[in-house]
Design an enzyme around this catalytic site. Structure first.
Site, mmCIF file in Angstrom:
data_model
loop_
_atom_site.group_PDB
_atom_site.id
_atom_site.type_symbol
_atom_site.label_atom_id
_atom_site.label_comp_id
_atom_site.label_asym_id
_atom_site.label_seq_id
_atom_site.Cartn_x
_atom_site.Cartn_y
_atom_site.Cartn_z
ATOM 1 N N ILE A 94 -2.319 -7.771 14.651
ATOM 2 C CA ILE A 94 -1.358 -7.514 15.400
ATOM 3 C C ILE A 94 -1.623 -6.897 16.537
ATOM 4 O O ILE A 94 -1.463 -7.182 17.529
ATOM 5 C CB ILE A 94 -0.193 -6.897 14.773
ATOM 6 C CG1 ILE A 94 0.306 -7.596 13.612
ATOM 7 C CG2 ILE A 94 1.167 -6.603 15.707
ATOM 8 C CD1 ILE A 94 1.438 -6.933 12.709
ATOM 9 N N PRO A 112 -2.987 -12.138 10.407
ATOM 10 C CA PRO A 112 -3.382 -11.951 11.974
ATOM 11 C C PRO A 112 -3.410 -10.287 12.044
ATOM 12 O O PRO A 112 -2.594 -9.667 11.799
ATOM 13 C CB PRO A 112 -2.374 -12.310 12.835
ATOM 14 C CG PRO A 112 -1.137 -12.532 11.463
ATOM 15 C CD PRO A 112 -1.724 -12.655 10.417
ATOM 16 N N ASP A 171 -4.431 -6.566 5.226
ATOM 17 C CA ASP A 171 -5.437 -7.425 5.895
ATOM 18 C C ASP A 171 -5.240 -8.828 5.387
ATOM 19 O O ASP A 171 -5.584 -9.664 6.108
ATOM 20 C CB ASP A 171 -6.938 -6.824 5.723
ATOM 21 C CG ASP A 171 -7.023 -5.481 6.397
ATOM 22 O OD1 ASP A 171 -6.342 -5.343 7.597
ATOM 23 O OD2 ASP A 171 -7.665 -4.579 6.092
ATOM 24 N N ASN A 224 0.980 -1.160 0.147
ATOM 25 C CA ASN A 224 -0.113 -0.059 -0.140
ATOM 26 C C ASN A 224 0.830 1.250 0.107
ATOM 27 O O ASN A 224 2.048 1.137 -0.097
ATOM 28 C CB ASN A 224 -0.997 0.079 1.402
ATOM 29 C CG ASN A 224 -0.216 -0.181 2.374
ATOM 30 O OD1 ASN A 224 0.790 0.795 2.733
ATOM 31 N ND2 ASN A 224 -0.331 -1.255 3.109
#
Ligand code: C5P
Length: 423
Positions: free
Chosen positions: A335, A333, A305, A236
């Site tokens: 975090i 996961p 994600d 991203n």
């Protein structure tokens, strides 16, 4: 746990007598200053009251004088027996506490005005300054007030509160002055940890260093990169600037900073331990190893994600026959949620970048992640830029930080964290 040297220093400082100048400015919350002075004196703090003319419309100097046993300073010309009362009074104090601090007085302080005794005392001081803002919620939320508060915080001023609740004007929201009991414990805790009697600049810089002294802060920053094959991946546009600014601001306050960083092109904040990671899974591992041994966790990273279920070790070749290529993605996961759900979690702070419905999504995210504080920003404004707007969400509601560069915002965020942790 504070180190032995920290504990010894705190004990040594606790044995010294503390003196404050309690400054009252013109707001209805001035009545709480009577109880505040009583509570402070019960804890062996010497209280010298100074009031603005406007404060005298809300509570009389006679009341404050009777409670503190000392003449109250109001008029700079009456008070200037030796012509230097504004200097002498602040020199004798370990801190000046303004409670209540009106929007007008805060504006004066932010601009260094000194047109009455109290503002002159503040400008001439060589000791820390603490403010307990008290005002209508719209006045508190006004961009000018927020700008002034951010300026004062970045000048090293301690801001106590305000709280949210029913206001004297009948409206409900942020702007109530903290209760006398809350202020008394914040002030005595501050006095027992603040260095005494030095010139202004060293005092402020030492104070800044000490606020997070002995604390471990773990920060995630930047984007993650999820491999598709040997050369391609999903990432991203996060630059890492905000997370690095938070690390920098925490270092300034004396924290022991570990920065778990996704791929960025930024210079490492000097003094931080930097753990370079690429994927969300690597970031998760790096955080897991350190989360139980940290006091504050701040998740600034834009963690992917999803990741590719089976990344190819080799470069995927273009197929002439297939008209589409499907990637299977599986969730990474969370975090921050992992850290927040540890049996003994550190103080957890999240970030939310939303492209719409910022307030609604951010408040819901804070609840879902069960974290005490979440900083929300608009993705289109925040990502990659040097400046930003942040809204902080906590149990008391929302706190708008005015538009500023990311280091200024990071400093204000850390001051907010310090205030919440003290509670
Ligand atoms: O749920 P969302 O991704 O919007 O939440 C943002 C916050 O959660 C950020 O603080 C981010 O660092 C953290 N986060 C995380 N692990 C993820 C996703 C988000 O720590 N997998």
């Amino acid at each position: 746990m504070p180190s032995l040297s920290c504990k010894m220093r705190i004990i040594m400082e606790q044995t010294q007598i503390k003196r404050i100048v309690l400054g009252l400015t013109g707001g209805i919350a001035a009545y709480k200053a009577a109880e505040l002075s009583r509570l402070l004196m019960k804890q062996d703090v010497e209280v010298q009251v100074a009031m603005t003319e406007a404060a005298c419309h809300f509570i009389t100097p006679a009341t404050m004088q009777a409670l503190t046993g000392r003449p109250v300073l109001v008029n700079q010309w009456d008070a200037a027996e030796n012509g230097m009362a504004h200097i002498d009074t602040s020199r004798a104090a370990d801190a000046i506490v303004i409670a209540p601090a009106t929007a007008d007085f805060i504006a004066k302080l932010a601009h260094g005005l000194a047109d009455d005794l109290l503002s002159t005392l503040c400008l001439a001081r060589d000791c820390p300054l603490l403010l307990a803002p008290a005002m209508n919620r719209q006045m508190w939320a006004n961009a000018a007030t927020q700008r002034n508060i951010a300026q004062l915080i970045s000048d090293g001023v301690q801001v106590l509160g305000p709280a949210s609740g029913m206001q004297a004007c009948g409206e409900e929201g942020m702007g109530r002055m903290l209760e006398a009991g809350e202020l008394a414990s914040e002030i005595t805790a501050f006095l027992n940890s603040a260095p005494l009697s030095t010139t202004l600049t060293p005092t402020l810089s030492r104070l800044r260093e000490r606020e997070l002294d002995c604390l471990k802060i773990l920060i995630t920053a930047g984007p993650t990169y999820e491999a598709i094959d040997a050369v391609r991946g999903i990432t991203n546009r996060s630059s890492g600037k905000m997370g690095y600014a938070v690390a920098q601001a925490a270092l300034e306050l004396g924290a022991d900073v570990t920065l778990v960083s996704g791929p960025t092109s930024l210079d490492r904040p000097s003094g931080a331990k930097v753990v370079d990671v690429t994927s969300a899974a690597e970031m998760f591992e790096a955080v897991k190893q350190r989360a139980e041994d940290t006091n504050i966790f701040i998740g600034v990273a834009a963690v992917a994600d999803y990741r590719v279920a089976q990344p190819s070790e080799q470069k995927i070749k273009k197929s002439e026959s297939a008209d589409k290529l499907t990637l299977e993605l599986i969730p990474n996961p969370d975090i921050l949620a992992y850290v927040a759900n540890l049996p003994k979690p550190p103080f957890c702070v999240g970030f939310a970048a939303e492209s719409e419905n910022l307030r609604g999504f951010a408040a819901a995210k804070r609840k879902a992640k069960k974290i005490p504080l979440l900083a929300a920003n608009l993705a289109q404004q925040a990502i990659g830029s040097d400046d930003n707007d942040l809204i902080l969400f906590d149990d008391a509601g929302e706190h708008v930080l005015p538009h500023a560069d990311k280091l200024t915002l990071a400093r204000a965020l850390l001051q907010h964290i310090i205030r919440l942790r003290k509670k």
